[in-house]
Every structure is written in C-alpha cells, then in structure tokens.
Design a protein around this motif. Structure first.
Motif, mmCIF file in Angstrom:
data_model
loop_
_atom_site.group_PDB
_atom_site.id
_atom_site.type_symbol
_atom_site.label_atom_id
_atom_site.label_comp_id
_atom_site.label_asym_id
_atom_site.label_seq_id
_atom_site.Cartn_x
_atom_site.Cartn_y
_atom_site.Cartn_z
ATOM 1 N N PHE A 1 54.356 56.369 42.154
ATOM 2 C CA PHE A 1 54.504 57.812 42.302
ATOM 3 C C PHE A 1 53.217 58.504 41.886
ATOM 4 C CE2 PHE A 1 55.604 56.934 37.973
ATOM 5 C CZ PHE A 1 55.313 58.071 37.225
ATOM 6 N N GLN B 1 51.554 62.795 41.300
ATOM 7 C CA GLN B 1 51.704 64.239 41.369
ATOM 8 C C GLN B 1 50.803 64.746 42.482
ATOM 9 O OE1 GLN B 1 50.267 66.438 37.953
ATOM 10 N NE2 GLN B 1 52.017 67.803 38.099
ATOM 11 N N GLU B 2 51.325 65.665 43.279
ATOM 12 C CA GLU B 2 50.551 66.242 44.377
ATOM 13 C C GLU B 2 49.759 67.432 43.867
ATOM 14 O OE1 GLU B 2 50.237 64.720 47.095
ATOM 15 O OE2 GLU B 2 51.864 63.305 46.830
ATOM 16 N N SER C 1 67.481 65.787 52.763
ATOM 17 C CA SER C 1 67.066 66.721 51.717
ATOM 18 C C SER C 1 68.280 67.352 51.054
ATOM 19 C CB SER C 1 66.132 67.797 52.272
ATOM 20 O OG SER C 1 66.819 68.610 53.171
ATOM 21 N N THR D 1 63.456 65.494 48.889
ATOM 22 C CA THR D 1 63.312 65.231 50.320
ATOM 23 C C THR D 1 62.908 63.776 50.515
ATOM 24 O OG1 THR D 1 62.578 67.512 50.668
ATOM 25 C CG2 THR D 1 62.187 65.941 52.459
ATOM 26 N N ASN E 1 59.941 63.112 47.943
ATOM 27 C CA ASN E 1 59.212 64.220 47.334
ATOM 28 C C ASN E 1 60.189 65.023 46.491
ATOM 29 O OD1 ASN E 1 56.528 64.007 48.433
ATOM 30 N ND2 ASN E 1 57.428 64.526 50.403
ATOM 31 N N ALA F 1 60.168 68.502 44.765
ATOM 32 C CA ALA F 1 59.497 69.782 44.583
ATOM 33 C C ALA F 1 60.290 70.592 43.573
ATOM 34 C CB ALA F 1 59.395 70.523 45.915
ATOM 35 N N THR G 1 54.734 69.262 42.948
ATOM 36 C CA THR G 1 55.520 68.238 43.637
ATOM 37 C C THR G 1 55.088 66.835 43.199
ATOM 38 O OG1 THR G 1 55.821 69.671 45.550
ATOM 39 C CG2 THR G 1 56.107 67.313 45.921
ATOM 40 N N THR H 1 55.485 62.802 44.398
ATOM 41 C CA THR H 1 55.820 61.955 45.536
ATOM 42 C C THR H 1 56.004 60.520 45.068
ATOM 43 O OG1 THR H 1 54.566 63.363 47.038
ATOM 44 C CG2 THR H 1 55.051 61.140 47.803
ATOM 45 N N TYR H 2 57.106 59.910 45.507
ATOM 46 C CA TYR H 2 57.455 58.535 45.157
ATOM 47 C C TYR H 2 57.448 57.677 46.417
ATOM 48 C CZ TYR H 2 59.308 60.661 40.919
ATOM 49 O OH TYR H 2 59.447 61.361 39.750
ATOM 50 N N TYR H 3 57.051 56.427 46.256
ATOM 51 C CA TYR H 3 57.066 55.460 47.347
ATOM 52 C C TYR H 3 57.937 54.286 46.902
ATOM 53 C CZ TYR H 3 53.036 58.226 48.616
ATOM 54 O OH TYR H 3 52.211 59.288 48.909
#
Length: 178
Positions: free
Chosen positions: A66, A68-69, A132, A146, A159, A161, A167, A169-171
């Motif tokens: 993960f 942070q954006e 979402s 999402t 994601n 938010a 936001t 983001t995780y993979y």
C-alpha cells in the motif's frame, strides 16, 4: 572425433524419440487445439466464480502492499493476517492505514467491524468489477472504499479516500470466504 560420435548419437536418439510418439502433424495440431479449449474453459470458469463471489458479497481482500497518494512510499505487507472482508450486511476491516493531515504521516491499523455500509455499488466491466461503498467507521470522518477487481487474475486495487486524510491505495488479491 568423440564429439562427432556424440552428436550423431544425440541426433539418432532425438529422431528415435520423435518416431516413437507416432503423432502426425495433424494429431499434434488437434491436441494443441484441445489444450487451448481446455484452458479457455478453465478461464471462463474462473471468471464465473469471481462474478459469483462478488455478487454474493462474500469475499476477502488480502493486501500485499500500500501507499499514500499521490506519491507516498510503497509499504510491503508481509503478514497474512491483514484483510478487508465483505459480507452481505457488514464489513470486517483489519488493514494498515496511513493517517495525518500533513507530514509527518504515521502508520496505524484500521480495525473495525461495521454495519454502516452506505451507497454500495458493484458495476461489472470488461476486466472485472468496480465496487464502491462508504462508511463513517464510528467517527465524523467519511471513508470511501473503491475496489477495482480483475476477474481473470483475481488482482484487486483498493483505494480508501477520506474527508480528513489523503487517499491510500492497496494492491492485493480477492479470495472467496467459505
């Protein structure tokens, strides 16, 4: 001279092995087509299974990394104990999360079980699904989750938010809950 005999022996062995299979070119092509069709059927079964998992709302997201954006550090997750599990009427969240309004941000654990699922949508597209929903998670902050799920690979990107934090983001991947 030894090498010449060795090469001739290898060539004879290779021609002998190919002659023993006894398959003609047409038979080999037919076998190839069968394997392609079997794989295609297996892939279609996987896609249908993922569709069923998403539509039944019994799945678990297993994150592997993960960040942070828009350009935070990538964090690897080596523990298998973190997940976000979606059930018909609640969400079980236990994943690392980055908080802070300005730098320095810090890591924490988002650890909630909530029935507060608002605006849940699941839209199927050519690659898989986009899901979402939002939740307050027992605070004044609204979190919007999402998912982008790829049916063929079971890859998922999540994601989160927030109205307060940047936001994250995780993979990871999606698994069925049994």
């Amino acid at each position: 001279m030894k090498y010449v005999y060795l090469i001739l022996a290898a060539a004879l062995l290779a021609t002998s092995a190919s002659a023993q299979t006894g398959m003609t070119r047409e038979q080999m092509e037919s076998r190839h087509q069968e394997r392609v069709q079997m794989r295609d059927a297996r892939h279609q079964t996987e896609i249908k299974q993922m569709d069923s998992i998403v539509l039944n709302r019994y799945y678990k997201f297993m994150p592997t990394s993960f960040q942070q954006e828009p350009a935070g550090n990538m964090h690897q997750i080596y523990s298998i104990m973190y997940s976000l599990a979606m059930y018909k009427d609640y969400v079980d969240i236990d994943i690392p999360y980055i908080v802070g309004v300005v730098a320095p941000y810090h890591l924490t654990i988002m650890n909630y079980i909530t029935f507060d699922i608002q605006k849940y949508t699941a839209v199927q597209n050519e690659d898989g699904w986009t899901i979402s929903f939002s939740s307050n998670l027992y605070s004044d902050n609204t979190y919007t989750f999402t998912f982008k799920i790829y049916s063929i690979t079971r890859e998922a990107v999540l994601n989160i938010a927030s109205t307060l934090y940047p936001t994250v983001t995780y993979y990871g991947s999606i698994q069925q809950i049994y």
